[in-house]
Scaffold this active site. Structure first.
Site, PDB file in Angstrom:
ATOM      1  N   ASP A  44       0.793  -1.246   0.000  1.00 17.68           N
ATOM      2  CA  ASP A  44       0.000   0.000   0.000  1.00 17.68           C
ATOM      3  C   ASP A  44       0.821   1.290   0.000  1.00 17.68           C
ATOM      4  OD1 ASP A  44      -1.944  -1.923   0.205  1.00 17.68           O
ATOM      5  OD2 ASP A  44      -2.730  -1.258   2.137  1.00 17.68           O
ATOM      6  N   GLU A  92      -4.631  -0.768  -1.401  1.00 17.80           N
ATOM      7  CA  GLU A  92      -5.939  -0.827  -0.739  1.00 17.80           C
ATOM      8  C   GLU A  92      -6.896   0.106  -1.474  1.00 17.80           C
ATOM      9  OE1 GLU A  92      -5.981   0.116   3.459  1.00 17.80           O
ATOM     10  OE2 GLU A  92      -8.173   0.098   3.549  1.00 17.80           O
ATOM     11  N   LYS A 149      -6.716  -4.869  -3.148  1.00 15.90           N
ATOM     12  CA  LYS A 149      -7.363  -5.499  -1.992  1.00 15.90           C
ATOM     13  C   LYS A 149      -8.370  -4.539  -1.370  1.00 15.90           C
ATOM     14  CE  LYS A 149      -3.559  -4.303   1.210  1.00 15.90           C
ATOM     15  NZ  LYS A 149      -4.264  -3.492   2.190  1.00 15.90           N
ATOM     16  N   LYS A 152      -7.670  -4.713   4.849  1.00 15.62           N
ATOM     17  CA  LYS A 152      -6.355  -4.367   5.377  1.00 15.62           C
ATOM     18  C   LYS A 152      -5.351  -5.471   5.065  1.00 15.62           C
ATOM     19  CE  LYS A 152      -8.170  -0.635   7.069  1.00 15.62           C
ATOM     20  NZ  LYS A 152      -8.120   0.559   6.197  1.00 15.62           N
ATOM     21  N   CYS A 182      -2.103  -2.423   7.833  1.00 15.02           N
ATOM     22  CA  CYS A 182      -2.072  -3.348   6.685  1.00 15.02           C
ATOM     23  C   CYS A 182      -0.841  -4.258   6.668  1.00 15.02           C
ATOM     24  CB  CYS A 182      -2.202  -2.564   5.390  1.00 15.02           C
ATOM     25  SG  CYS A 182      -3.852  -1.834   5.214  1.00 15.02           S
TER      26      CYS A 182
HETATM   27  N1  TIU Z   1      -2.620   0.377   4.290  1.00 17.12           N
HETATM   28  C1  TIU Z   1      -3.086   0.628   5.514  1.00 17.12           C
HETATM   29  O1  TIU Z   1      -2.403   0.448   6.502  1.00 17.12           O
HETATM   30  N2  TIU Z   1      -4.381   1.172   5.607  1.00 17.12           N
HETATM   31  C2  TIU Z   1      -4.793   1.996   6.620  1.00 17.12           C
HETATM   32  O2  TIU Z   1      -5.938   2.422   6.643  1.00 17.12           O
HETATM   33  N3  TIU Z   1      -3.862   2.311   7.563  1.00 17.12           N
HETATM   34  C3  TIU Z   1      -4.012   3.194   8.594  1.00 17.12           C
HETATM   35  O3  TIU Z   1      -3.102   3.271   9.414  1.00 17.12           O
HETATM   36  N4  TIU Z   1      -5.086   3.962   8.670  1.00 17.12           N
END
Ligand code: TIU
Length: 242
Positions: A44, A92, A149, A152, A182
């Site tokens: 991500d 994500e 995806k 998470k 994630c």
């Molecule tokens: N990729 C990921 O970690 N998505 C999140 O929403 N992370 C947060 O820390 N918000």
């Protein structure tokens, strides 16, 4: 003196097995990286999390804390590519019609700005929007797999496991953001599916330094309950030596 003395060394046969394993200094003990069956999984590294105006900032977070990861992650990715090893990226995000976005995720925290709403980089966390893209510094190459995806974890509702198995991948070096969300969810999912995971702590980042530290500790605690933790310089040294 043996018969080959004085002759040039033969080049390795085309069918010679790949090198390895490469021992990498890690917690709780050395990680034996087998290059042919180890993939780099980049989680991500999207504009929505790392740039101002994205989903991460909409949650009230300071993206500068994540941007520290870019340089070490980029260096590791370059070395990994030079060694000819497998690379997978994740993003994500959700379908444009939000059909794969559970109301629980959209409404959590009663946000004023929600997933799917317009922002400076397009609709937040929606596939195909500018903010959904991987940052240019970590842009995937055409032959690298990108997994979209909705959750998470990188294994839930994706074909990542099938694609890794098709390439006989058994080990993952996991980098990206965020450490306790994630990255952690993915490492836990991978661990339950039988993968050995190594996390270089300088190549994963969080909006919350204390949660980052705790999440890193959780991975290698209890003699490696979820995997191994190291740093990118140790992996770079092993790849250079291999
Ligand atoms: N990729 C990921 O970690 N998505 C999140 O929403 N992370 C947060 O820390 N918000």
């Amino acid at each position: 003196m043996n018969a080959s003395s004085g002759s040039a060394a033969l080049p390795p046969a085309a069918s010679s097995p790949p090198p390895g394993p490469l021992p990498i200094s890690a917690e709780p003990y050395a990680f034996e990286l087998t290059p042919a069956t180890c993939a780099l999984l980049v989680i991500d590294m999207q504009r929505d999390f790392l740039e101002p105006g994205g989903f991460g900032e909409s949650l009230g977070n300071d993206v500068a804390l994540l941007r520290r990861v870019i340089t070490p992650a980029r260096t590791l990715l370059a070395a990994w590519r030079s060694a000819g090893l497998a690379v997978f990226h994740t993003r994500e995000g959700h379908r444009a019609d939000l059909a794969d976005l559970p109301p629980a995720k959209r409404n959590r925290g009663h946000p004023t700005v929600r997933i799917g709403d317009p922002g400076p980089m397009g609709r937040l966390l929606v596939r195909g929007e500018p903010g959904h893209a991987i940052i240019p510094e970590l842009a995937p190459l055409p032959d690298e797999t990108v997994i979209d995806k909705p959750g998470k974890g990188a294994f839930w509702a994706t074909d990542l496991h099938a694609l890794l198995r098709a390439r006989q991948i058994r080990q993952l070096v996991v980098i990206g953001v965020t450490t306790e969300v994630c990255v952690h969810t993915t490492v836990r999912e991978a661990n339950d599916r039988g993968y050995d995971c190594l996390v270089p702590a300088d190549c994963v980042g969080s909006y919350f330094p204390d949660l980052h530290t705790a999440a890193i500790r959780m991975i290698s605690a209890q003699d490696g309950i979820f995997g191994w933790v190291s740093r990118s310089d140790k992996i770079l040294a092993a790849l250079a030596a291999g």
